[in-house]
Design an enzyme around this catalytic site. Structure first.
Site, PDB file in Angstrom:
ATOM      1  N   HIS A 193      -5.401   0.785   5.450  1.00  9.54           N
ATOM      2  CA  HIS A 193      -4.475   1.232   3.869  1.00  9.54           C
ATOM      3  C   HIS A 193      -3.945   0.241   2.913  1.00  9.54           C
ATOM      4  CE1 HIS A 193      -4.885   5.108   5.328  1.00  9.54           C
ATOM      5  NE2 HIS A 193      -4.752   4.949   6.810  1.00  9.54           N
ATOM      6  N   ASP A 242      -2.330  -3.432  -4.264  1.00  8.39           N
ATOM      7  CA  ASP A 242      -1.441  -1.923  -3.485  1.00  8.39           C
ATOM      8  C   ASP A 242      -3.382  -1.944  -2.559  1.00  8.39           C
ATOM      9  OD1 ASP A 242      -0.728   0.000  -2.834  1.00  8.39           O
ATOM     10  OD2 ASP A 242       0.074   0.973  -4.993  1.00  8.39           O
TER      11      ASP A 242
HETATM   12  C1  GDG Z   1      -0.142   3.328   1.342  1.00 11.11           C
HETATM   13  C2  GDG Z   1      -0.951   2.168   0.957  1.00 11.11           C
HETATM   14  C3  GDG Z   1      -2.689   3.641  -0.427  1.00 11.11           C
HETATM   15  C4  GDG Z   1       4.726  10.053  -4.578  1.00 11.11           C
HETATM   16  N1  GDG Z   1       5.923  11.057  -4.982  1.00 11.11           N
HETATM   17  C5  GDG Z   1       5.406  12.080  -4.425  1.00 11.11           C
HETATM   18  C6  GDG Z   1       4.569  12.064  -3.701  1.00 11.11           C
HETATM   19  N2  GDG Z   1       4.039  10.777  -3.908  1.00 11.11           N
HETATM   20  C7  GDG Z   1       2.314  10.715  -3.250  1.00 11.11           C
HETATM   21  C8  GDG Z   1       1.631  10.666  -4.154  1.00 11.11           C
HETATM   22  C9  GDG Z   1       0.444   9.629  -3.378  1.00 11.11           C
HETATM   23  C10 GDG Z   1       1.434   9.554  -2.575  1.00 11.11           C
HETATM   24  O1  GDG Z   1       2.195   9.983  -2.347  1.00 11.11           O
HETATM   25  C11 GDG Z   1       1.557   7.592  -3.029  1.00 11.11           C
HETATM   26  O2  GDG Z   1      -0.228   7.356  -2.528  1.00 11.11           O
HETATM   27  P1  GDG Z   1      -0.594   5.326  -2.799  1.00 11.11           P
HETATM   28  O3  GDG Z   1      -1.637   5.743  -2.419  1.00 11.11           O
HETATM   29  O4  GDG Z   1       0.031   5.693  -3.981  1.00 11.11           O
HETATM   30  O5  GDG Z   1       1.241   4.597  -2.044  1.00 11.11           O
HETATM   31  P2  GDG Z   1       0.982   4.069  -0.289  1.00 11.11           P
HETATM   32  O6  GDG Z   1       1.843   5.681  -0.075  1.00 11.11           O
HETATM   33  O7  GDG Z   1       1.587   2.817  -0.127  1.00 11.11           O
HETATM   34  O8  GDG Z   1      -0.138   4.826   0.236  1.00 11.11           O
HETATM   35  C12 GDG Z   1      -2.280   2.742  -0.585  1.00 11.11           C
HETATM   36  C13 GDG Z   1      -2.633   5.195   0.864  1.00 11.11           C
HETATM   37  O9  GDG Z   1      -2.084   3.920   2.160  1.00 11.11           O
HETATM   38  C14 GDG Z   1      -3.958   5.375   0.897  1.00 11.11           C
HETATM   39  O10 GDG Z   1      -4.642   5.143   2.311  1.00 11.11           O
HETATM   40  O11 GDG Z   1      -3.729   4.366  -1.380  1.00 11.11           O
HETATM   41  O12 GDG Z   1      -2.376   2.145  -1.157  1.00 11.11           O
HETATM   42  O13 GDG Z   1       0.023   1.754   0.848  1.00 11.11           O
HETATM   43  O14 GDG Z   1      -0.055  10.187  -3.269  1.00 11.11           O
HETATM   44  O15 GDG Z   1       1.364  11.430  -4.864  1.00 11.11           O
HETATM   45  N3  GDG Z   1       4.177  13.244  -3.971  1.00 11.11           N
HETATM   46  C15 GDG Z   1       5.501  13.850  -3.412  1.00 11.11           C
HETATM   47  N4  GDG Z   1       6.908  13.509  -4.161  1.00 11.11           N
HETATM   48  C16 GDG Z   1       7.021  12.736  -4.496  1.00 11.11           C
HETATM   49  O16 GDG Z   1       8.175  12.204  -5.172  1.00 11.11           O
HETATM   50  N5  GDG Z   1       5.357  15.262  -2.579  1.00 11.11           N
END
Ligand code: GDG
Length: 485
Positions: free
Chosen positions: A182, A390
């Site tokens: 990821h 990322d």
């Molecule tokens: C890894 C990789 C890759 C955020 N704050 C809150 C919240 N979130 C949710 C967002 C989004 C998720 O968390 C974050 O997803 P990301 O993709 O931006 O980042 P990572 O957690 O680092 O994920 C990344 C991913 O895996 C999938 O393959 O895209 O590059 O690092 O959905 O909305 N959700 C809630 N409260 C929050 O305060 N409920």
């Protein structure tokens, strides 16, 4: 991982459909999803994390989801605890407290995470941590064995479990095994900073399919295999190692865009959205939503917002920046340092620019409900997604899906997010250049409605196409059928 996300996955089809789907699934091949953390069906609460969101679409009735229960105990369990809920089987093991620190905080988040995000300065390596990482991967493999059927497809997720496939092979498993990373992968010059670099690439080569978010990650992995294992990948990303052909594939992750758009439309009228709206008045909202993680470029983002207020004084009093930065990995020292650093910078900016009735930057470190986040995205004129590195970044995709198509906001996106390969109609920025990011925010704030609509329409078409279910179908398609590659 959040139960909110998992509940969505579990209840998507309703109980009747779930049972029918289970019966169908039993007649076909079963998919086993393996991830570090598996939420129990009874777990409640909202924490942030991209993997949980993405897997919600893979965990369909008939699937077995295997991993860590989230419980730290005296000893790592030898056997998995199995529960079935709405057609999905959850099999979890507990991890010994000591292993947890070394495997999770130590090698996974203290060595692999910084290295794979190009932050060698933050990398802390020591052999006991790596040994514990191997031991936990072995414990996962051993506990999975009694549950495994010969026709199961095994799909392992992410950097915490990079050596598990090799452990399964050592135990005699001949099933097809896939692995998806990821987060980004790094070129050989960087990977070799890690003492067991060759062992890690060799262990990943125990898989039949290894998947990546972007073409440059896939290429970096193939370059590492060539440099460290002395293999010769062909033009399709296939190479022969030990006794098998390994395929490196590109399967970028996505979201369930339609469902998220629906959530955002509904959220617009909730109490949370109304409270935010009332607190903003006529002011434009610039929004950031991230886990509190140094890969997300938050200090640089705060600086860029400060530059905006300094260089474009016309926006003072007319804009608010809200950063939701849900705390994560608080036991790792570099995350504690980051938090202090953000507290300081937020104080600096507000100290410099606030007025008696206007505070420009709002910054919170607790997680917010997913539905509230969807409503906040919809209200935001600028979605500020500026990680330093990322894998993909699902926030960028969620922001696009959540917009009102008749009056959409503008996405400002780092060129170092995997999502930038696809979302080219966003305002693409270098997050290390605070002035460039400030100019992009300014451009977004003054952009004509026509240009906003046309950029958004192009982006939405893409987000609607590369969905989470397409990602799952694509990866499982490769895993089932090697000829597809
Ligand atoms: C890894 C990789 C890759 C955020 N704050 C809150 C919240 N979130 C949710 C967002 C989004 C998720 O968390 C974050 O997803 P990301 O993709 O931006 O980042 P990572 O957690 O680092 O994920 C990344 C991913 O895996 C999938 O393959 O895209 O590059 O690092 O959905 O909305 N959700 C809630 N409260 C929050 O305060 N409920």
């Amino acid at each position: 991982m959040s139960q909110i996300f998992v509940d969505e996955a579990l209840t998507r089809n309703g109980k009747g459909n779930a049972l029918k789907a289970t019966a169908r699934a039993e007649a076909t091949t079963r998919t086993i999803i393996i991830s570090n953390r598996v939420p129990s069906p009874a777990e409640k609460g909202a924490t942030a994390g991209g993997l949980a969101v993405a897997l919600a679409d893979a965990v369909t009735p008939g699937t077995l989801w295997f991993g860590w229960s989230g419980k730290r105990t005296e000893h790592t369990s030898a056997e998995a605890q199995v529960t079935v809920s709405d057609g999905v089987t959850y099999a979890t093991i507990d991890i010994a407290e000591q292993d947890y620190h070394k495997f999770y905080n130590g090698f996974s988040n203290g060595a692999l995470w910084p290295l794979f995000h190009f932050r060698t300065g933050l990398l802390r390596f020591n052999r006991p941590d790596y040994e514990s990482y191997r031991a936990v991967n072995r414990a996962f493999a051993q506990a999975l064995m009694p549950l495994l059927k010969p026709t199961d497809l095994i799909w392992i997720h992410d950097y915490q479990l990079m050596t598990m496939a090799a452990e399964l092979r050592d135990l005699g498993v001949t099933n097809r095994i896939g692995f998806f990373l990821h987060i980004p992968f790094v070129p050989p010059g960087l990977l070799q900073v890690l003492p067991p670099a060759t062992e890690i690439v060799a262990a990943l080569s125990a898989c039949d399919v290894v998947g990546f978010q972007t073409e440059s990650d896939r290429k970096a992995f193939l370059d590492c295999a060539e440099a460290l294992l002395e293999v010769k990948p062909d033009r399709h990303g296939r190479y022969y190692y030990d006794t098998r052909t390994v395929h490196a594939v590109l399967t970028p992750i996505g979201i369930n865009a339609e469902k998220f758009a629906q959530l955002a439309r509904r959220a617009e009228v909730t109490a949370d959205a109304r409270r935010l709206h009332e607190s903003l008045g006529d002011r434009a909202l610039v929004l950031g939503v991230d886990r509190l993680d140094y890969s997300k470029g938050l200090p640089q983002r705060f600086d860029a917002f400060g530059r905006l207020l300094y260089a474009f004084p016309q926006h003072r009093r007319h804009v608010n920046f809200l950063q939701i930065a849900a705390r994560s990995r608080q036991e790792v020292g570099s995350y504690q340092t980051l938090r202090r650093e953000l507290d300081r910078r937020a104080g600096d900016i507000n100290g410099e620019f606030s007025d008696f009735d206007w505070v420009p930057l709002r910054y919170m470190t607790h997680a917010v409900r997913r539905s509230a986040i969807a409503g906040f995205y919809r209200r935001a004129r600028i979605g500020l997604v500026t990680p330093l590195r990322d894998g993909m970044n699902l926030v960028a995709k969620e922001y696009i899906a959540a917009q009102d198509e008749t009056d959409p906001g503008v996405l400002v996106l780092s060129r170092f997010a995997g999502a930038a390969d696809e979302l080219t109609e966003a305002l693409i920025v270098n997050p290390f250049d605070a002035d460039e990011v400030a100019e992009a925010i300014h451009l977004g704030l003054i952009m004509s409605p026509e240009e906003r609509r046309s950029r958004h329409a192009a982006l939405l078409a893409k987000v609607n196409f590369t969905t989470a279910s397409r990602y799952c179908e694509q990866f499982l398609g490769y895993l089932k059928d090697p000829e597809k590659i």
